[in-house]
Design an enzyme around this catalytic site. Structure first.
Site, PDB file in Angstrom:
ATOM      1  CD  GLU A 176       7.701   1.956  -9.104  1.00 58.87           C
ATOM      2  OE1 GLU A 176       7.965   3.011  -8.320  1.00 58.87           O
ATOM      3  OE2 GLU A 176       8.348   2.050 -10.154  1.00 58.87           O
ATOM      4  CE1 TYR A 218      -4.189   0.569  -8.810  1.00 61.76           C
ATOM      5  CE2 TYR A 218      -2.324  -0.239  -7.422  1.00 61.76           C
ATOM      6  CZ  TYR A 218      -3.031   0.777  -7.691  1.00 61.76           C
ATOM      7  OH  TYR A 218      -2.974   2.061  -7.228  1.00 61.76           O
TER       8      TYR A 218
END
Length: 136
Positions: free
Chosen positions: A92, A104
């Site tokens: 998250e 990411y």
């Protein structure tokens, strides 16, 4: 790095979400499937249970950013998750954390969900993005 060291670094990196205390970090490290990866200027905590891995937190000292530390830690997370038989991974991240989103994305994570207004900030709510990667 001790839990105190980890908490001190976490406190330098995070305001939203709030930084974790040494006691919280120590408690997590005692949890099932939790692992810690460290670099001299950063760390990552992850958890792998029942075929799924979660990147719990990643912290790199502000003065050491853009030197590949985060990328090495994320690569290490994926390696450790595979070694622990995880088939997928998730994390998250705040939707306004563009540097983390780029990191990411480069590691193969893709958006799987959105939690609207999840983080409260001084300037208003910020969405949390749930990112996933499968296979890892």
């Amino acid at each position: 790095m001790t839990p105190d060291d980890l908490a001190a670094l976490h406190g330098r990196v995070f305001t939203v979400p709030r930084p974790w205390s040494a006691a919280e970090i120590a408690g997590l490290l005692d949890g099932a499937g939790v692992f810690l990866l460290t670099e001299p200027q950063g760390f990552l905590m992850g958890r792998a249970i029942a075929g799924e891995a979660e990147l719990l937190t990643l912290a790199v000292a502000p003065e050491a950013r853009r030197q590949g530390i985060g990328a090495r830690l994320v690569a290490g997370f994926l390696t450790e998750a595979r070694a622990r038989q995880a088939e997928s991974a998730f994390l998250e991240v705040a939707a306004d954390n563009l540097a983390a989103l780029a990191l990411y994305d480069a590691a193969g994570f893709r958006q799987a969900g959105r939690r609207r207004g999840y983080y409260a900030t001084a300037t208003g709510p910020v969405d949390a993005l749930v990112l996933s990667r499968a296979p890892i």
